[in-house]
Design a protein around this motif. Structure first.
Motif, PDB file in Angstrom:
ATOM      1  N   TYR A  18     -34.886  20.465   5.213  1.00 55.04           N
ATOM      2  CA  TYR A  18     -35.359  21.040   3.951  1.00 55.04           C
ATOM      3  C   TYR A  18     -36.054  19.969   3.114  1.00 55.04           C
ATOM      4  CZ  TYR A  18     -35.251  24.207  -0.085  1.00 55.04           C
ATOM      5  OH  TYR A  18     -35.604  25.031  -1.133  1.00 55.04           O
ATOM      6  N   ALA A  21     -39.488  18.990   4.727  1.00 59.69           N
ATOM      7  CA  ALA A  21     -40.455  20.072   4.559  1.00 59.69           C
ATOM      8  C   ALA A  21     -40.843  20.232   3.094  1.00 59.69           C
ATOM      9  CB  ALA A  21     -39.870  21.382   5.095  1.00 59.69           C
ATOM     10  N   PRO A  40     -42.823  25.388   2.902  1.00 58.64           N
ATOM     11  CA  PRO A  40     -42.115  25.703   4.153  1.00 58.64           C
ATOM     12  C   PRO A  40     -40.601  25.839   4.026  1.00 58.64           C
ATOM     13  CG  PRO A  40     -43.748  23.967   4.487  1.00 58.64           C
ATOM     14  CD  PRO A  40     -43.645  24.172   3.017  1.00 58.64           C
ATOM     15  N   PRO A  41     -39.922  25.103   3.121  1.00 59.74           N
ATOM     16  CA  PRO A  41     -38.456  25.205   3.071  1.00 59.74           C
ATOM     17  C   PRO A  41     -37.921  26.613   2.849  1.00 59.74           C
ATOM     18  CG  PRO A  41     -39.176  23.294   1.841  1.00 59.74           C
ATOM     19  CD  PRO A  41     -40.413  24.058   2.198  1.00 59.74           C
ATOM     20  N   ILE A  44     -37.662  28.275   6.206  1.00 61.53           N
ATOM     21  CA  ILE A  44     -36.665  27.552   6.996  1.00 61.53           C
ATOM     22  C   ILE A  44     -35.255  27.915   6.534  1.00 61.53           C
ATOM     23  CG2 ILE A  44     -35.745  25.258   7.520  1.00 61.53           C
ATOM     24  CD1 ILE A  44     -38.638  24.205   7.320  1.00 61.53           C
ATOM     25  N   SER A 160     -44.131  31.632   2.962  1.00 62.32           N
ATOM     26  CA  SER A 160     -43.215  30.960   3.885  1.00 62.32           C
ATOM     27  C   SER A 160     -42.244  31.952   4.520  1.00 62.32           C
ATOM     28  CB  SER A 160     -42.444  29.867   3.149  1.00 62.32           C
ATOM     29  OG  SER A 160     -41.583  29.176   4.025  1.00 62.32           O
TER      30      SER A 160
END
Length: 225
Positions: A18, A21, A40-41, A44, A160
């Motif tokens: 995390y 990213a 992105p996190p 994810i 995301s």
């Protein structure tokens, strides 16, 4: 004891992923140092909770706190941002499990629609609201920019959740199909076709004739389907 160690290892691993990213996402921030349209996190974290369970929430909280405290903000404002990010992932996972079929969300069209609506569009509102409000209260953002920063924050999380989370879920939720001797020639032929089509499209030897070679990419897609 071993199970507990494995659990904490997964939490720390998620926090590390995390953090990395998140640093990448915030490196692309423009309107505010803590808000990026590339985040992105979010995807994810959603995939991690859906796959690993709610017990992974401390990894999201820790990763979000570290990535923001090393960017800007006080402990209090960063805590607010981290709580919002954690609530987004946990609430999105709960909604997907409750209403969209959980890990089987992408097997039916109506569940895909629910995933988009609940996980990708609704849940990011929590993170954006917690985050931008915390920044404004801590004087790390101006109130007249609230709506613009909020929209940027929400868009980054939404995209995301729509791209990274489904990719991870599709790849990791099911075991990979094992190859068999009968499938090897077909798989090799498909890879060769993809390579040839890619070469023709990106290194077009018929550029002068202006042929629409990009449509050749449909062929390996149809074959794979």
């Amino acid at each position: 004891m071993r199970r507990r160690l494995v659990g904490w290892g997964a939490i720390l691993a998620l926090a590390a992923v995390y953090f990395c990213a998140g640093k990448f996402g915030l490196s692309l921030a423009s309107l505010n140092a803590s808000a990026s349209a590339v985040w992105p996190p979010s995807g994810i974290a959603l995939a991690a909770v859906l796959l690993g369970g709610y017990r992974l929430w401390p990894g999201i909280l820790l990763g979000a706190f570290l990535v923001n405290i090393t960017t800007q903000g006080s402990v209090i404002t960063t805590g607010g941002v981290a709580v919002g990010n954690t609530l987004e992932a946990v609430s999105a996972a709960w909604l997907v499990h409750r209403f969209a079929g959980g890990l089987k969300a992408f097997e039916r069209a109506r569940n895909i629609f629910k995933f988009v609506l609940l996980a990708a569009m609704l849940s990011p509102m929590l993170s954006a609201t917690f985050g931008v409000t915390s920044l404004c209260l801590g004087h790390f953002a101006r109130w007249h920019q609230y709506s613009a920063i909020w929209l940027t924050w929400w868009l980054g999380d939404m995209v995301s959740d729509l791209t990274i989370a489904p990719l991870l879920l599709v790849c990791l939720a099911r075991p990979f199909i094992q190859s068999t001797p009968k499938r090897i020639p077909e798989e090799a032929g498909l890879l060769l076709t993809v390579a040839l089509v890619g070469s023709l499209v990106f290194f077009n030897p018929f550029a002068a004739q202006n042929y629409p070679l990009e449509y050749l990419a449909i062929l390996p897609l149809l074959w794979a389907a």
